[in-house]
Scaffold this motif. Structure first.
Motif, short mmCIF file in Angstrom:
data_model
loop_
_atom_site.label_atom_id
_atom_site.label_comp_id
_atom_site.label_asym_id
_atom_site.label_seq_id
_atom_site.Cartn_x
_atom_site.Cartn_y
_atom_site.Cartn_z
N ASP A 213 0.80 -1.22 0.00
CA ASP A 213 0.00 0.00 0.00
C ASP A 213 0.83 1.27 0.00
O ASP A 213 0.35 2.33 0.38
CB ASP A 213 -0.93 0.00 1.22
CG ASP A 213 -1.84 -1.22 1.23
OD1 ASP A 213 -2.41 -1.52 0.17
OD2 ASP A 213 -1.96 -1.87 2.29
N ALA A 214 2.09 1.16 -0.40
CA ALA A 214 2.98 2.33 -0.42
C ALA A 214 4.02 2.12 -1.51
O ALA A 214 4.30 0.99 -1.91
CB ALA A 214 3.64 2.52 0.94
N LEU B 279 8.92 1.93 -7.20
CA LEU B 279 8.05 0.87 -7.70
C LEU B 279 6.75 0.88 -6.90
O LEU B 279 6.75 1.06 -5.68
CB LEU B 279 8.73 -0.50 -7.59
CG LEU B 279 9.99 -0.68 -8.45
CD1 LEU B 279 11.23 -0.51 -7.59
CD2 LEU B 279 9.99 -2.02 -9.14
N TRP B 280 5.63 0.68 -7.61
CA TRP B 280 4.33 0.66 -6.94
C TRP B 280 3.34 -0.11 -7.80
O TRP B 280 3.57 -0.33 -8.99
CB TRP B 280 3.82 2.08 -6.67
CG TRP B 280 3.80 3.01 -7.84
CD1 TRP B 280 4.86 3.68 -8.39
CD2 TRP B 280 2.66 3.40 -8.61
NE1 TRP B 280 4.46 4.47 -9.44
CE2 TRP B 280 3.11 4.32 -9.60
CE3 TRP B 280 1.30 3.09 -8.55
CZ2 TRP B 280 2.24 4.90 -10.53
CZ3 TRP B 280 0.43 3.68 -9.47
CH2 TRP B 280 0.91 4.58 -10.44
N ARG C 262 3.10 8.73 -1.28
CA ARG C 262 2.06 7.76 -1.01
C ARG C 262 1.29 7.48 -2.28
O ARG C 262 1.40 8.22 -3.28
CB ARG C 262 1.12 8.27 0.09
CG ARG C 262 0.44 9.59 -0.22
CD ARG C 262 -0.21 10.19 1.02
NE ARG C 262 -0.84 11.47 0.70
CZ ARG C 262 -2.13 11.61 0.39
NH1 ARG C 262 -2.92 10.54 0.37
NH2 ARG C 262 -2.64 12.80 0.12
N LEU C 263 0.51 6.42 -2.26
CA LEU C 263 -0.32 6.04 -3.40
C LEU C 263 -1.70 6.66 -3.24
O LEU C 263 -2.32 6.56 -2.18
CB LEU C 263 -0.42 4.52 -3.50
CG LEU C 263 0.90 3.76 -3.66
CD1 LEU C 263 0.64 2.27 -3.83
CD2 LEU C 263 1.71 4.30 -4.83
N VAL C 264 -2.16 7.31 -4.32
CA VAL C 264 -3.49 7.91 -4.34
C VAL C 264 -4.19 7.43 -5.60
O VAL C 264 -3.82 7.84 -6.71
CB VAL C 264 -3.43 9.45 -4.31
CG1 VAL C 264 -4.85 10.02 -4.28
CG2 VAL C 264 -2.63 9.94 -3.12
N GLY C 265 -5.15 6.53 -5.44
CA GLY C 265 -5.81 5.97 -6.61
C GLY C 265 -4.80 5.26 -7.50
O GLY C 265 -4.03 4.42 -7.04
N VAL D 288 4.45 -1.04 -11.49
CA VAL D 288 4.95 0.15 -12.19
C VAL D 288 6.33 0.49 -11.62
O VAL D 288 6.53 0.46 -10.41
CB VAL D 288 3.99 1.34 -12.00
CG1 VAL D 288 4.52 2.58 -12.72
CG2 VAL D 288 2.59 0.99 -12.47
N CYS D 289 7.27 0.82 -12.50
CA CYS D 289 8.59 1.25 -12.09
C CYS D 289 8.92 2.56 -12.79
O CYS D 289 8.83 2.66 -14.03
CB CYS D 289 9.63 0.18 -12.44
SG CYS D 289 11.33 0.62 -11.99
#
Length: 387
Positions: free
Chosen positions: A18-19, A32-33, A58-61, A41-42
């Motif tokens: 989640d991060a 990377l996420w 942070r990840l948003v959507g 994704v990199c």
């Protein structure tokens, strides 16, 4: 480094759920996420606005948000939102980050380090590993040495009787690996130290794979002989099989002075008998890997850290006959780098107007900005001096 290759940059399990996950590999800061659909994704971790590291955001959507000002970047690298400009604000097209091709295979994350292509080669391991039937455990750690020296240290094993003879943990190893049951394994250290002559060595090159077999023996006592099988696969994989031991190690450049080791130990054939309770076997393998990391591998690295020159290249070492695998490795490294330079300098084929947009984008990227000489193309289609 060798361009136009797949490099394993970390274990799949290292990706946070989640991060964003940040790593430095191949001289680049990467983030990377996972997108909402699970796709990995990199991207370049440097925010183009003021250079903050996106891995601390942070990840948003379906985007990663910069920790500094909240700029959000989508899976294609384009900036989707600048909070300071508002939801309807016009986002400059230059606000984007490089996006890299990555794949997940063999429980590792692989990064394509090279020019952009419509079709990338498959990620393949030598058949001995791709078809390996045994379970394994994998650890990863970094060392302050150049990856060429690290690879060299795992392409020969006649250093072991001189480097690994005194530490108490080594004594445990060679007592049971080299000791004879007739003497209740008390002769392990003597036999270990005495077995330092290399005979029957044979090297075979198959594409980007080098295989080496040899015997390490005690001169004058053929009963004290140990057979080794070594494999190197470009750009950075080594594999050793000796008796019950099988270890695969990928030595991935972090930068010009540091290397990330991804070390994989396969379950010993007798472990099922020795440890009937299956959930404990991975723990045994991990403890063995930690022993390697903190004892044997550390002893090697203490020496490698003081080697000169820091980078191994053809002409800087005075090899002997049993260093043939090392010599073939350096020859292959030079050949693959030369092939990548030639590919970068080759005029691009024109792409038809009705070709897919992706193919036209690849041609446009490859048609300019490729380096020559000591330059190497990288995953974003740009030029950068290679470590």
């Amino acid at each position: 480094m060798i361009p136009n290759q797949w490099y394993p940059i970390l274990r799949t399990e290292d990706i946070k759920r989640d991060a964003p996950t940040g790593v430095r590999r191949l001289g680049e800061e990467l983030v990377l996420w996972r997108a909402l659909d699970g796709t990995l994704v990199c991207q370049s971790a440097r925010c183009p606005h003021k250079g903050a590291n996106l891995s601390e955001g942070r990840l948003v959507g379906n985007s990663v948000a910069c920790p500094y000002h909240g700029f959000r970047f989508g899976t294609d690298g384009a900036c989707r939102l600048v909070p300071a400009l508002g939801a309807e604000g016009r986002v400059p097209a230059s606000l984007r980050v490089d996006t890299y091709e990555v794949r997940e295979k063999y429980d590792l994350v692989w990064l394509w380090w090279g020019d952009k292509r419509a079709n990338l080669p498959e990620i393949e391991l030598p058949h001995e590993l791709a078809e390996h039937p045994r379970p394994y455990e994998t650890i990863t750690f970094s060392r302050p040495v150049h990856y060429t020296r690290y690879i060299e240290s795992l392409l020969e094993f006649y250093h072991v009787t001189f480097v690994h003879r005194d530490h108490w943990a080594n004594i445990i190893d060679y007592t049971f690996m080299y000791g004879s049951w007739r003497k209740l394994w008390t002769d392990g250290r003597r036999r270990y130290i005495a077995a330092n002559k290399i005979v029957n060595h044979s090297v075979d090159v198959d594409g980007t794979i080098i295989r080496n077999t040899f015997d390490q023996c005690e001169e004058g006592d053929p009963s004290n002989t140990w057979h080794f099988n070594l494999i190197y696969q470009a750009p950075c994989m080594t594999h050793v099989k000796q008796g019950l031991l099988e270890v695969t190690t990928w030595l991935v450049p972090i930068d010009e002075h540091h290397t990330q080791a991804i070390m994989r130990l396969y379950e010993y054939p007798l472990l099922k008998m020795m440890v009937p309770f299956k959930p404990l076997r991975p723990l045994v393998l991990r403890l063995s890997l930690m022993m390697e990391q903190y004892v044997q591998d550390q002893q090697d690295n203490d020496i490698m850290a003081r080697q000169e020159p820091k980078v191994s290249e053809r002409g800087v070492n005075k090899f002997i006959a049993v260093d043939e695998m090392n010599a073939k490795y350096l020859q292959m490294r030079d050949r693959l780098k030369a092939e990548a330079r030639a590919e970068a300098e080759r005029p691009q084929e024109p792409v038809a107007d009705d070709a897919p947009a992706a193919a036209r984008a690849v041609a446009d990227t490859n048609g300019h900005g490729n380096g020559s000489g000591d330059k190497a193309v990288r995953a974003g289609g740009l030029s950068r001096t290679a470590p």
